[in-house]
Each structure stands twice: as structure tokens, then as C-alpha cells.
Write an enzyme that holds these catalytic residues in place. Sequence first.
Site, mmCIF file in Angstrom:
data_model
loop_
_atom_site.group_PDB
_atom_site.id
_atom_site.type_symbol
_atom_site.label_atom_id
_atom_site.label_comp_id
_atom_site.label_asym_id
_atom_site.label_seq_id
_atom_site.Cartn_x
_atom_site.Cartn_y
_atom_site.Cartn_z
ATOM 1 N N HIS A 125 0.820 -1.224 0.000
ATOM 2 C CA HIS A 125 0.000 0.000 0.000
ATOM 3 C C HIS A 125 0.852 1.272 0.000
ATOM 4 O O HIS A 125 0.309 2.374 -0.147
ATOM 5 C CB HIS A 125 -0.909 0.046 1.238
ATOM 6 N N ASP A 162 -2.724 -10.761 -2.005
ATOM 7 C CA ASP A 162 -3.285 -10.196 -0.777
ATOM 8 C C ASP A 162 -4.745 -9.823 -1.059
ATOM 9 O O ASP A 162 -5.077 -9.446 -2.173
ATOM 10 C CB ASP A 162 -2.478 -8.954 -0.375
ATOM 11 N N HIS A 164 -6.322 -7.306 -0.244
ATOM 12 C CA HIS A 164 -6.454 -5.877 -0.553
ATOM 13 C C HIS A 164 -5.685 -5.537 -1.824
ATOM 14 O O HIS A 164 -4.648 -6.142 -2.115
ATOM 15 C CB HIS A 164 -5.906 -5.037 0.608
#
Length: 352
Positions: A125, A162, A164
Site C-alpha cells: 500500500h 493479498d 487488498h
Amino acid sequence: MTSKVGLVYSDEYLKHDTGDHPENSKRLEAILNYLKEKNLLKNLVSILPKKAKEKEIEYIHSPSYIQEVGEICRRGGGFLDPDTPVSKDSFEVALLAAGGVFSAIDRIVDDLDSAFCLIRPPGHHALKSKGMGFCLFNNVSLGARYAQKKYNLKKVLIIDWDVHHGNGTQEAFYRDPSVLYFSLHRYPYYPGTGDIEEIGEGEGKGYTVNVPLPPGCGNSDYIYIFKELLSPIANEFKPDITLISAGFDAHQDDPLGGMSLASQGYGVLTSLVKEFSQGIVSCLEGGYNLKALRESVFTHLDSLASRPEGTRGPRGREFNLFPKGGMDYELPSRGVKEIVEKVKGIHSKYTR
Ligand SMILES: [Zn+2]
């Protein structure tokens, strides 16, 4: 003959102190203890991580952001965003996390078939100038650039499983056809990016592949997507190295993910990745149920270490690594089939 697999780890990674945050040092301890208990650790080649230089972090991040993280940590810690605490040692630990990926790549180029980076903080991220979602520096993206700069490995495939979307990784290579970013993730969900229509820009068009999924997807869905979408794209792209953003928060017992993968599913996905990869460096991202996390990492590593013949072969034998699975791997849910067809349609006009 088994594959030679490395494990990047250092106790230093425990010093990124996040208190009782879901991303905490107990995750690494749980994994390491389980690998010992299951007698897998002795079969892995230990790789000591080196510390990335700040100049190398600039492959992806802005100098001002790097300074900012360093300063917050030197002051004793704080928050990069409401989800992302840092402690006094976090900056140095984050340099060692990225450097751990570099050390893994060094060994892949030298003598190993694959390596798993048991590192934290996670990375996917982290944006050019912003830490978020438990991430400080984008380990996998930094690894991609390192492989290109140091070893002239031209084409890098990043697979992000993942739960996300890896918004930071997508941002880093959105206009770049030398790094193909393939992500499957729950959507809409944190961090909000990863729509099916986000496919890259300019020369990078077609080199970002997003597979947004509804909650509840399980083994059969993920395996179907890997076979129907990822394998053909990877075979066309022919990566010189494959990096995995290996989060394990799509596991059915994960408290954050809302997906339905079983631990064994990660082993099967790994065997599929091995089929088209020259060398694999896998980097830990999410995964917050310790039992699910340690089992999933185990099947991932067991699959990396096992003979390719044992994980391929005729249908029916294909997944005999996991005889007690009892799961039907051949039938994706109808919604997932539709999503796969849509992704194929959007990406059919791009050759890689
Ligand atoms: Zn995650």
C-alpha cells in the site's frame, strides 16, 4: 530433486513495534515456530537480509517522504496514517525489509530457485510519498526495480494475492510495460483502487491487470482465475523474475478479509505460479489470524520446495499434495466466471 528455497528472516523485524495492532511481531514468530515444528525450516536456505540504502528506497519513494518517516521514528514514533503506527526502530526495520527482498533476489540470481521474505512492515500500500495501510516502503516494488537495475532482469511480473489491492505497487508501474502487475482482490474494499478498468496508462496500458472480486471467493475461484487469466498472461509476458505480494488475508479465517481460501489453496496457487516462473521471490504482506497465517505460509513454502512434477500432471493428480482437501477445484462461482470473461475482453486488445 527438490527446489532450493531460501528464507529471509532476522529478529530485527520484530522491532517494528506496533503494540496490539493486527500487524504485529507475533505474526513472524508464529510463522517461524510453525515452520520449525513442521520440520520445514531445516530444508530452507537461511538468507540474512541486508539493509537497503536510502538511495535505493528512492527507486520508488520521494526523498522528502523517506526523510519524513526517518524523522517521525527518530522522535520516538507516531502514525503515518490512522492505520499505520511506527515506533523508534521502524525506519531501520523498513530499510531491512526492503533490503531483505534485495538479498533474496541476489540469491535467486546466484543459486536458489525461490525465496520467501518473512519480513515486516509490509509494503504494497505504500505510495511514492505516503505510507498507509500498515506499509512504510513498498518492498515488492523496490525489489522489482532492484532486479532491473542490478541484474538487468528486464521483465518483472508481480502477482498480488493479498485480499487488498496493492495501490502503491500499481501506482509505481502504471505507465511502465517492463513490470506487469497482476492483482486479485476484494472490491470495492480498502484501499478503494483496483477497478477492472484500471489497466495502466500510456506505454503501460495492458500491463496492470486487476481482477476485482466479491467477498466469499474461495479455492476454486482463485485457482480458476490463475489458470484462466494469470497463466496465459504470464506465458505471453515471459517474466525474467516473478515477485509475489503474498498476503494471506484472503484466508477463510482471516478477521479482515472476508474471503474463503483454505490454507491448502495457497499451496495450489504457488504450484501454478511455479509453472511459468524462472525464479520466485515471495514477500509477506497481510494475514492476521495467526493459525491461518502460519498454515498458509507453510503450504506456500512446502509447494515452493516440492518437485514441480508433484504439483502438475494430469487432471485428478494435479493437487495430490493435499489429499485431504476434499475441495472441488474445478468449479468457480458464476459471478467469478463473468468477471474473468470481462477481464479477458478488456485486455484482449493488448499484447504483452
Ligand atoms: Zn491485505
